[in-house]
Motif scaffolding. Structure first.
Motif, PDB file in Angstrom:
ATOM      1  N   ALA A  43       0.833  -1.207   0.000  1.00 48.16           N
ATOM      2  CA  ALA A  43       0.000   0.000   0.000  1.00 48.16           C
ATOM      3  C   ALA A  43       0.865   1.254   0.000  1.00 48.16           C
ATOM      4  CB  ALA A  43      -0.932  -0.010   1.208  1.00 48.16           C
ATOM      5  N   MET A  44       1.903   1.251   0.818  1.00 54.72           N
ATOM      6  CA  MET A  44       2.772   2.417   0.903  1.00 54.72           C
ATOM      7  C   MET A  44       3.574   2.619  -0.384  1.00 54.72           C
ATOM      8  SD  MET A  44       2.087   3.723   3.832  1.00 54.72           S
ATOM      9  CE  MET A  44       0.458   3.314   3.175  1.00 54.72           C
ATOM     10  N   GLU A  45       4.004   1.534  -0.989  1.00 59.57           N
ATOM     11  CA  GLU A  45       4.780   1.635  -2.223  1.00 59.57           C
ATOM     12  C   GLU A  45       3.911   2.109  -3.383  1.00 59.57           C
ATOM     13  OE1 GLU A  45       6.897   1.097  -5.726  1.00 59.57           O
ATOM     14  OE2 GLU A  45       5.066  -0.033  -5.298  1.00 59.57           O
ATOM     15  N   SER A  46       2.621   1.758  -3.361  1.00 59.15           N
ATOM     16  CA  SER A  46       1.720   2.100  -4.468  1.00 59.15           C
ATOM     17  C   SER A  46       1.239   3.541  -4.423  1.00 59.15           C
ATOM     18  CB  SER A  46       0.497   1.166  -4.444  1.00 59.15           C
ATOM     19  OG  SER A  46       0.881  -0.186  -4.605  1.00 59.15           O
ATOM     20  N   THR A  47       1.317   4.171  -3.265  1.00 54.15           N
ATOM     21  CA  THR A  47       0.737   5.508  -3.099  1.00 54.15           C
ATOM     22  C   THR A  47       1.302   6.514  -4.091  1.00 54.15           C
ATOM     23  OG1 THR A  47       0.370   5.094  -0.739  1.00 54.15           O
ATOM     24  CG2 THR A  47       0.351   7.379  -1.465  1.00 54.15           C
ATOM     25  N   GLN A  48       2.618   6.500  -4.285  1.00 54.43           N
ATOM     26  CA  GLN A  48       3.240   7.477  -5.181  1.00 54.43           C
ATOM     27  C   GLN A  48       2.708   7.354  -6.605  1.00 54.43           C
ATOM     28  OE1 GLN A  48       7.518   6.605  -5.813  1.00 54.43           O
ATOM     29  NE2 GLN A  48       7.124   4.640  -4.803  1.00 54.43           N
ATOM     30  N   HIS A  49       2.298   6.157  -7.007  1.00 55.82           N
ATOM     31  CA  HIS A  49       1.756   5.955  -8.348  1.00 55.82           C
ATOM     32  C   HIS A  49       0.298   6.408  -8.426  1.00 55.82           C
ATOM     33  CE1 HIS A  49       5.418   3.732  -9.135  1.00 55.82           C
ATOM     34  NE2 HIS A  49       5.155   2.931  -8.104  1.00 55.82           N
ATOM     35  N   ILE A  50      -0.466   6.147  -7.372  1.00 52.11           N
ATOM     36  CA  ILE A  50      -1.876   6.553  -7.347  1.00 52.11           C
ATOM     37  C   ILE A  50      -1.998   8.073  -7.378  1.00 52.11           C
ATOM     38  CG2 ILE A  50      -3.971   6.550  -5.925  1.00 52.11           C
ATOM     39  CD1 ILE A  50      -3.155   3.743  -4.965  1.00 52.11           C
ATOM     40  N   VAL A  51      -1.109   8.758  -6.691  1.00 56.99           N
ATOM     41  CA  VAL A  51      -1.141  10.223  -6.665  1.00 56.99           C
ATOM     42  C   VAL A  51      -0.991  10.794  -8.074  1.00 56.99           C
ATOM     43  CG1 VAL A  51       0.192  12.238  -5.913  1.00 56.99           C
ATOM     44  CG2 VAL A  51      -0.443  10.481  -4.264  1.00 56.99           C
ATOM     45  N   GLY A  52      -0.331  10.065  -8.957  1.00 57.17           N
ATOM     46  CA  GLY A  52      -0.176  10.509 -10.335  1.00 57.17           C
ATOM     47  C   GLY A  52      -1.482  10.616 -11.098  1.00 57.17           C
ATOM     48  N   LEU A  53      -2.567  10.029 -10.574  1.00 64.11           N
ATOM     49  CA  LEU A  53      -3.885  10.128 -11.206  1.00 64.11           C
ATOM     50  C   LEU A  53      -4.629  11.396 -10.795  1.00 64.11           C
ATOM     51  CD1 LEU A  53      -5.095   6.409 -10.793  1.00 64.11           C
ATOM     52  CD2 LEU A  53      -4.039   7.478 -12.804  1.00 64.11           C
ATOM     53  N   ALA A  54      -4.008  12.240  -9.989  1.00 64.62           N
ATOM     54  CA  ALA A  54      -4.579  13.514  -9.522  1.00 64.62           C
ATOM     55  C   ALA A  54      -5.862  13.332  -8.721  1.00 64.62           C
ATOM     56  CB  ALA A  54      -4.818  14.458 -10.699  1.00 64.62           C
ATOM     57  N   PRO A  55      -5.855  12.471  -7.708  1.00 66.70           N
ATOM     58  CA  PRO A  55      -7.034  12.340  -6.846  1.00 66.70           C
ATOM     59  C   PRO A  55      -7.155  13.526  -5.896  1.00 66.70           C
ATOM     60  CG  PRO A  55      -5.253  11.026  -5.970  1.00 66.70           C
ATOM     61  CD  PRO A  55      -4.740  11.618  -7.264  1.00 66.70           C
ATOM     62  N   ASP A  56      -8.315  13.648  -5.267  1.00 62.90           N
ATOM     63  CA  ASP A  56      -8.512  14.676  -4.241  1.00 62.90           C
ATOM     64  C   ASP A  56      -8.018  14.201  -2.882  1.00 62.90           C
ATOM     65  OD1 ASP A  56     -11.041  16.970  -5.007  1.00 62.90           O
ATOM     66  OD2 ASP A  56     -10.172  15.587  -6.442  1.00 62.90           O
ATOM     67  N   ALA A  57      -8.001  12.894  -2.676  1.00 63.86           N
ATOM     68  CA  ALA A  57      -7.550  12.342  -1.397  1.00 63.86           C
ATOM     69  C   ALA A  57      -7.099  10.905  -1.600  1.00 63.86           C
ATOM     70  CB  ALA A  57      -8.668  12.395  -0.356  1.00 63.86           C
ATOM     71  N   VAL A  58      -6.079  10.505  -0.838  1.00 64.06           N
ATOM     72  CA  VAL A  58      -5.661   9.104  -0.738  1.00 64.06           C
ATOM     73  C   VAL A  58      -5.400   8.844   0.742  1.00 64.06           C
ATOM     74  CG1 VAL A  58      -4.066   7.300  -1.475  1.00 64.06           C
ATOM     75  CG2 VAL A  58      -4.552   9.221  -3.005  1.00 64.06           C
ATOM     76  N   GLU A  59      -6.316   8.129   1.382  1.00 63.13           N
ATOM     77  CA  GLU A  59      -6.259   7.936   2.826  1.00 63.13           C
ATOM     78  C   GLU A  59      -6.056   6.462   3.170  1.00 63.13           C
ATOM     79  OE1 GLU A  59      -7.011  10.648   5.511  1.00 63.13           O
ATOM     80  OE2 GLU A  59      -5.914  11.389   3.771  1.00 63.13           O
ATOM     81  N   LEU A  60      -5.216   6.219   4.167  1.00 62.55           N
ATOM     82  CA  LEU A  60      -4.869   4.861   4.593  1.00 62.55           C
ATOM     83  C   LEU A  60      -5.762   4.386   5.736  1.00 62.55           C
ATOM     84  CD1 LEU A  60      -2.877   2.383   4.837  1.00 62.55           C
ATOM     85  CD2 LEU A  60      -1.609   3.809   6.475  1.00 62.55           C
ATOM     86  N   VAL A  61      -6.161   3.113   5.665  1.00 70.24           N
ATOM     87  CA  VAL A  61      -6.801   2.413   6.783  1.00 70.24           C
ATOM     88  C   VAL A  61      -6.049   1.097   6.951  1.00 70.24           C
ATOM     89  CG1 VAL A  61      -8.900   1.304   7.632  1.00 70.24           C
ATOM     90  CG2 VAL A  61      -9.063   3.443   6.335  1.00 70.24           C
ATOM     91  N   ASP A  62      -5.459   0.863   8.133  1.00 66.02           N
ATOM     92  CA  ASP A  62      -4.664  -0.358   8.297  1.00 66.02           C
ATOM     93  C   ASP A  62      -5.489  -1.480   8.920  1.00 66.02           C
ATOM     94  OD1 ASP A  62      -4.773   0.128  11.047  1.00 66.02           O
ATOM     95  OD2 ASP A  62      -2.612  -0.100  11.349  1.00 66.02           O
TER      96      ASP A  62
END
Length: 533
Positions: A294-313
């Motif tokens: 999940a942590m490694e994928s975040t930098q790639h997801i941000v490239g889609l220009a979302p409004d929020a990317v929030e973690l739930v463990d």
């Protein structure tokens, strides 16, 4: 805390003469009784410090009177809103001024310019409820929105889940009308051509010029030592006084007050930038079999220009499943037993375009090795249910049974996204070395996670572990050129670590800022500079 136990101000706690003097001079309430002092001795942090007394101003005139009396008496003042501070900003051996009861109104709304002037005690949810009929909202959406006041949010430089789109408080506060320690009123705001502020008092013009000169003189140190991350709320925002070419924004004295934790001046009113309410939102819940993925994928997801990317463990999921009001939501929308979830939101005016964003998210996840791992949620009601779980993250975590609880002290470190997975892995190993584990949630999009080691604060051994964990964690953050405070400020818990994060010269710059604006140390002492240890 020994720092406060040895203070001569302890003799002023509950001072009846001071209470009588205040009662004769202001319209508001004066609360110096033992019960009231006890109520205001805590906030949402782990600290408890009995104040000298409490005043609840009824009108703006009361503020000037209170500050003048405190200055005459040699008593520091501590501004307070809802007390949702996680770092101990709103507790101290001082005269607490609670603005939440009466100084909580909208002063002026300009729908054409999308600005609003508010008093510091207005609560975020109440403000947005009044703005909604106009199709506007204030976008810094902290999870404590039902309690947090705008004055406190500005003092803390709060951020919220959607800072990747809307920025921090610093980006959304245009001006601050404040009282200086002298009792004079000044409007902190943009610095015009020629660096003059002709309508402001002479003392304000002088301190503005002094701060511009300080920033010019120390520009190399400021640009070098400030963390290179968006989520940076430690120290004073002296970079707001750098030449526009260096900071890529106009010079603005209000931005220096934002994040100052009430240590420089007392806020009377704030002018805020508003945003139109998005017509549509969609949510994608990304499932991961490991936290690291999940942590490694975040930098790639941000490239889609979302409004929020929030973690739930996984810990938060398991605890929430034991709470009836959240169980149905998780059962409906969480597939299998993931180790972590990322909640990815897109917002805009065109629902077709937003559906395409969800498709792009599923494609990206498949490319990253996680096919079929995204649950799409389009219904506004269902989205609200999922976000309610995330917004309640702290309360859910604190439902953990037993004396060992998730403890807030390193919980909002921020690092560049490319280092996020490695950072969380190293931090996990530090926890394991100390015989504990961490709980994780919040702002993956900004590399700012709310991580709380599980400790028993009644145990002297665990208290020692807390300091050891903090020192090692902040050392790693510094290595990644991150920020030891990405959202919850300095307060008591982090101010003492400024030399590690910023260096001695930068700490001296912070001290010069304090000395320039509040030379007598009237406002909220012991925070940001000269902290207790």
């Amino acid at each position: 805390m020994s720092h406060y136990d040895n203070s001569p101000l302890k003799t002023r706690i509950g001072d009846s003469r001071l209470a009588q003097k205040l009662s004769r001079s202001i319209k508001g309430e004066v609360l110096f009784d033992h019960f009231s002092r006890g109520r205001y001795s805590t906030d949402a942090s782990i600290y408890q410090i009995e104040p000298i007394g409490v005043v609840i101003p009824q009108a703006q005139d009361d503020l000037t009177t209170i500050i003048n009396i405190a200055s005459e008496e040699g008593i520091p003042v501590l501004p307070r809103g809802a007390g949702t501070s996680q770092s101990g900003q709103t507790v101290g051996l001082a005269l607490v001024i609670d603005v939440s009861k009466h100084l909580n109104q909208i002063v002026e709304l300009d729908t054409a310019e999308r600005t609003v002037i508010v008093e510091p005690g207005i609560v975020l949810d109440q403000l947005n409820a009044q703005l909604k009929p106009h199709g506007l909202f204030f976008p810094v959406d902290v999870s404590t929105a039902s309690q947090a006041t705008l004055g406190g949010m500005a003092g803390n430089n709060s951020c919220g889940a959607r800072s990747i789109r809307y920025g921090l408080m610093r980006d959304n506060v245009l001006t601050i009308d404040a009282l200086l320690a002298s009792g004079e009123q000044a409007q902190f705001g943009p610095i015009g051509p020629g660096k003059t502020c002709p309508r402001e008092p002479e003392i304000y013009r002088q301190l503005t010029q002094s701060l511009i000169e300080l920033a010019d003189r120390e520009s190399d140190e400021i640009t070098t030592r400030f963390p290179k991350v968006h989520r940076r709320v430690g120290g004073y925002n002296i970079d707001a006084m750098l030449p526009p070419a260096l900071q890529q924004r106009e010079q603005n004295m209000a931005q220096l007050l934002v994040g100052s934790e009430g240590t420089l001046a007392f806020t009377r009113q704030l002018t805020l930038r508003l945003q139109p309410i998005p017509a549509h939102k969609v949510l994608g819940i990304c499932h991961f079999s490991s936290f690291y993925q999940a942590m490694e994928s975040t930098q790639h997801i941000v490239g889609l220009a979302p409004d929020a990317v929030e973690l739930v463990d996984r810990t938060l999921i398991d605890l929430a499943l034991d709470i009836p009001i959240f169980k149905d939501t998780l059962t409906r929308f969480v597939q299998g037993e993931p180790d972590a979830l990322l909640l990815v939101e897109f917002a805009g005016e065109d629902p077709t375009h937003l559906q395409k964003h969800l498709g792009d998210l599923s494609t990206l996840m498949a490319d990253l090795g996680h096919p079929g791992s995204v649950v799409d949620i389009v219904s506004p009601e269902d989205q609200r249910s999922v976000w309610e779980v995330r917004k309640s993250g702290l309360n859910i975590m604190m439902s953990m049974k037993g004396d060992r609880k998730p403890v807030s002290f390193i919980e909002d470190c921020a690092v560049p996204l490319e280092h996020l997975a490695e950072f969380t892995g190293r931090l996990t190993r530090i926890f394991e070395k100390h015989g504990t584990r961490g709980t994780w949630y919040a702002h993956a999009s900004e590399g700012c996670l709310h991580v709380r080691p599980v400790l028993n604060m009644k145990s002297p051994e665990d208290v020692r572990k807390m300091r050891s964990i903090a020192e090692q964690a902040f050392s790693i953050v510094r290595e990644y050129e991150g920020s030891h405070s990405g959202e919850h400020g300095d307060g008591i818990v982090r101010s003492e670590f400024h030399p590690i994060m910023f260096g001695d010269r930068m700490l001296s710059i912070f001290e010069q800022v304090k000395e320039t604006i509040d030379p007598g140390g009237l406002f909220n002492p012991g925070k940001i500079v000269d902290p207790p240890r």
